[in-house]
Every structure is written in structure tokens, then in C-alpha cells.
Scaffold this motif. Structure first.
Motif, PDB file in Angstrom:
ATOM      1  N   THR A  16     -15.082   6.375   4.524  1.00  0.00           N
ATOM      2  CA  THR A  16     -14.276   7.323   3.760  1.00  0.00           C
ATOM      3  C   THR A  16     -13.126   7.810   4.633  1.00  0.00           C
ATOM      4  N   ASP A  33      -7.120  -0.264  -6.007  1.00  0.00           N
ATOM      5  CA  ASP A  33      -8.449  -0.846  -6.169  1.00  0.00           C
ATOM      6  C   ASP A  33      -8.360  -2.351  -6.408  1.00  0.00           C
ATOM      7  N   ALA A  56     -10.202   7.779  -0.111  1.00  0.00           N
ATOM      8  CA  ALA A  56     -11.121   6.897  -0.840  1.00  0.00           C
ATOM      9  C   ALA A  56     -12.299   6.522   0.030  1.00  0.00           C
ATOM     10  N   LEU A  80     -13.056  -0.549  -3.022  1.00  0.00           N
ATOM     11  CA  LEU A  80     -12.963   0.898  -3.173  1.00  0.00           C
ATOM     12  C   LEU A  80     -13.831   1.331  -4.343  1.00  0.00           C
ATOM     13  N   GLN A 122      -3.879   4.904  -7.674  1.00  0.00           N
ATOM     14  CA  GLN A 122      -4.995   4.376  -6.913  1.00  0.00           C
ATOM     15  C   GLN A 122      -5.656   3.189  -7.602  1.00  0.00           C
ATOM     16  N   GLY A 170     -14.598   3.186   0.763  1.00  0.00           N
ATOM     17  CA  GLY A 170     -14.672   1.737   0.586  1.00  0.00           C
ATOM     18  C   GLY A 170     -15.978   1.201   1.126  1.00  0.00           C
ATOM     19  N   VAL A 208       0.062   3.638  -3.236  1.00  0.00           N
ATOM     20  CA  VAL A 208      -0.977   4.623  -2.947  1.00  0.00           C
ATOM     21  C   VAL A 208      -0.352   5.930  -2.469  1.00  0.00           C
ATOM     22  N   THR A 213      -6.738   6.516   1.922  1.00  0.00           N
ATOM     23  CA  THR A 213      -6.733   5.220   1.239  1.00  0.00           C
ATOM     24  C   THR A 213      -5.726   4.266   1.866  1.00  0.00           C
ATOM     25  N   THR A 225       0.814  -1.213   0.000  1.00  0.00           N
ATOM     26  CA  THR A 225       0.000   0.000   0.000  1.00  0.00           C
ATOM     27  C   THR A 225       0.845   1.259   0.000  1.00  0.00           C
ATOM     28  N   HIS A 229     -12.800   6.970  -7.034  1.00  0.00           N
ATOM     29  CA  HIS A 229     -11.611   7.402  -6.308  1.00  0.00           C
ATOM     30  C   HIS A 229     -10.340   6.846  -6.927  1.00  0.00           C
TER      31      HIS A 229
END
Length: 352
Positions: free
Chosen positions: A144, A345, A92, A332, A341, A94, A86, A147, A82, A336
Motif C-alpha cells: 500500500t 487499474d 492504492a 491494484l 484510477q 497492489g 493517476v 499509486t 502513470t 481503490h
């Protein structure tokens, strides 16, 4: 709406949060004197803590479990995938979504896990409640936040949410079979170490009731206690003398063992491996003088036959030791996903 609410009998464990203090991992830092804090003032958001208390859970214990789950996953490091894919400032939304039909349990606990990970405040939209039946494709919870934080806490939150929802779903199947009788499905102490309170909460979400939470709640005299004490009567007398205020349950595996136990004043009799016919005979013999619980030989296919005898409880250890998870995922939202990103996802959908 379903839910883990309702009254309790003398043989259903109380649905109140236990006391206790903060562990080393608690959000308050485990300062000296922390054991004197009200659970609602320690670590978790007060509104979330109040919801946990209302569900019969201890917010301090839930917070400690959340810390342990996250720390185990990070192992003193970072989420390397991550962090690499990211952007630090990416935000984001989810959606936690059921991928199969079932009964939900553990949503507020999943929120607690995420709150441990999230470095900034996060917004939560709650679509269903614990105890609700859901269909495949139902969105349970939307979050939210940053991310990175969401993806880092994803698996820890899902592990608990899927596990507890699986227990609630299995329990609901038993509760449905028993509907219309006085019998209730009840759990045992065959729980995952450290997760007993959460797993028994999940049983309540599924429409079941709890047996004792610990060895100190009530006495349960089983065959080994009888051997050690020199007989059932001797074991019963010893417990009554040592702990006069504690309810006593006695296990029997034959009809002829019941009259002397009734004479001693047992509060509850556990009928171990009785057939439905033997159970009916026991119900007629006891005639309401003690609570009766069936254990062993129980399946969903024969549960109704046992319930129709007039027995009070069906003890099912499999609720907590063998229930499969309920498949729930976190996705996600596409709006976003820009640049790096998009890879995040895909990673979210893998649920690894």
C-alpha cells in the motif's frame, strides 16, 4: 516452509553477504567514506536490509541493482502514462500474485526496488516467503503506497521477481528428482552479468547449492588450462604451488585420467559428459577419496540415474542461463479504483 537456508560443505559457496561500498546510485549518495559504512546503515530500511543479510545477500548490492533497474526504466524522465492518468495524491493497495504454480524467490528484492521508487513510506504485507511453493492465484505480497509510485516501480520489481522465481522453480524440479539420494543439484557461473548473487540466491531458494561465486573462490582446471600448462599434473602442481589454500577441482573426460589426479590430491573431480555407467565406475574407482561432480548430458529425465551412482553433485548451467520466468503479476485492488484510477487499474493488469 521452504527457504534458502542450511549449512554448506567445503564445495558449496558460503551463504554470507559480501562486503562492498555504495555505487553512485546508492541511496546514501555515495559520499566519500561510504565504503566504511555497515551495509545495514546504508539506503534501505534497516529491517529490510537485515532480512537480505539473513538470506546471504549484500543490501548495498541489492540497492544498487534496484537503482539501476528503475533508472533504466525511467531513462531520466518520468512514467508518462502513470503521471497522466493517476492523481498525485492517490493511494492504492497492489497484490503481487502468482499466475502459475512454482517456487518463489526475490520477494525482499522486489521490496527493495519499490523502496527506491516510493516517495512516501509504504506498508507491506508478506503472505509467503522466499523458497515457498505456491499455487496459481496465491497472493505473495501486498503493498500500500502512492499509486503513482507503485505503478512506476511495478515492472522493475516484477522483472527481478519473475526471473528469480523462475530459477527457483526450475531448481526445485531438479531437487525433487534427486530427493532420497546424496546428490545435490548445483549451479555454475553461467549467470546474467551483474545478477550472479541474486540468481545463485534463487538456486538456494529452490533447494540447490552454489558452486563457486567467482574465479577466486576455488580453482577449476579445465581442458584449456591443461593445454596451457602442458598436462593435468602440471596444471594441478602449478595451482597448488601458487595458491596452496585454495580447493582444486579438475575436469576429466575419461576414466583413465582419474588415478593420476587422485595421486596429486585433487579435492574434487568433474566428470564431463560421462554416461551413468561410466559415472558409477568412477564412483567405485574414487571410493570416497575425492568429491565427484557430473556435468554435461544431464536432463531431468536422466538426473536420477546419475544420482543413483553415488555422485555428489550434478552441475546444471541451465538453472541460471535458461530457466523461464515464473509468471507473477501485480493487480491494484478494485476498491481503490475511482475516476482516473480505473484506467491505472487496467494499465497495471497489462504488465507492459
Amino acid at each position: 516452509m521452504g527457504g534458502p537456508t542450511g549449512g554448506t560443505s567445503a564445495w558449496e559457496s558460503p551463504q554470507t553477504a559480501s562486503g562492498g561500498g555504495c555505487g553512485d546510485a546508492c541511496g546514501c549518495g555515495g559520499d566519500e567514506g561510504a565504503y566504511e559504512l555497515d551495509p545495514l546503515t546504508c539506503g534501505l530500511d534497516p529491517d529490510l536490509a537485515a532480512l537480505l543479510v539473513a538470506a546471504g545477500l549484500d543490501p548495498v548490492q541489492v540497492e544498487d541493482i534496484a537503482h539501476l533497474a528503475v533508472e533504466e526504466d525511467l531513462d531520466q524522465g518520468v512514467d508518462v502514462t502513470t503521471v497522466a492518468t493517476v492523481p498525485e495524491d492517490a493511494v492504492a493497495t497492489g497484490d503481487f500474485t502468482a499466475r502459475e504454480a512454482g517456487t518463489v524467490a526475490g520477494l525482499r528484492i522486489a521490496e527493495a526496488v519499490l523502496s527506491i521508487v516510493c516517495t512516501d513510506e509504504f506498508a507491506v504485507e508478506r503472505h509467503v516467503e522466499d523458497g515457498d511453493r505456491v499455487e496459481a492465484g496465491t497472493t505473495l505480497l501486498s503493498v500500500t503506497t502512492r499509486t503513482r509510485d507503485l505503478l512506476t516501480g511495478e515492472r522493475s520489481a516484477l522483472n527481478i521477481l519473475c526471473r528469480l522465481s523462475g530459477i527457483a522453480t526450475a531448481t526445485r524440479a531438479w531437487a525433487d528428482v534427486l530427493e532420497g539420494t546424496k546428490a545435490k543439484v548445483r549451479d555454475t557461473r553461467k549467470t546474467t552479468p551483474g545478477l550472479r548473487a541474486l540468481e545463485k540466491f534463487a538456486v538456494r531458494c529452490g533447494g540447490g547449492v552454489n558452486h563457486r561465486m567467482s574465479l577466486s573462490d576455488a580453482a577449476l582446471i579445465k581442458d584449456n588450462h591443461v593445454v596451457a600448462a602442458g598436462g593435468i599434473a602440471e596444471a594441478f602442481t602449478a595451482v597448488r604451488a601458487e595458491f596452496p589454500g585454495v580447493p582444486i577441482e579438475v575436469e576429466v573426460d575419461r576414466i583413465d585420467q582419474i588415478p593420476p589426479i587422485l595421486a596429486e590430491g585433487a579435492d574434487l573431480i568433474l566428470l564431463d559428459n560421462f554416461t551413468p555407467e561410466q559415472t558409477r565406475e568412477a564412483v567405485e574407482l574414487v571410493a570416497g577419496r575425492a568429491i565427484l561432480e557430473s556435468s554435461g548430458r544431464l536432463t531431468l529425465d536422466n538426473a536420477r540415474a546419475y544420482a543413483d551412482t553415488g555422485v555428489d553433485f550434478l552441475a546444471v548451467g541451465a538453472l541460471t542461463h535458461s530457466s523461464p520466468i515464473l509468471d507473477i503479476g501485480l493487480d491494484l485492488r478494485e476498491d481503490h479504483g475511482q475516476g482516473p484510477q480505473g484506467a491505472a487499474d487496467d494499465a497495471a493488469r497489462e504488465d507492459r
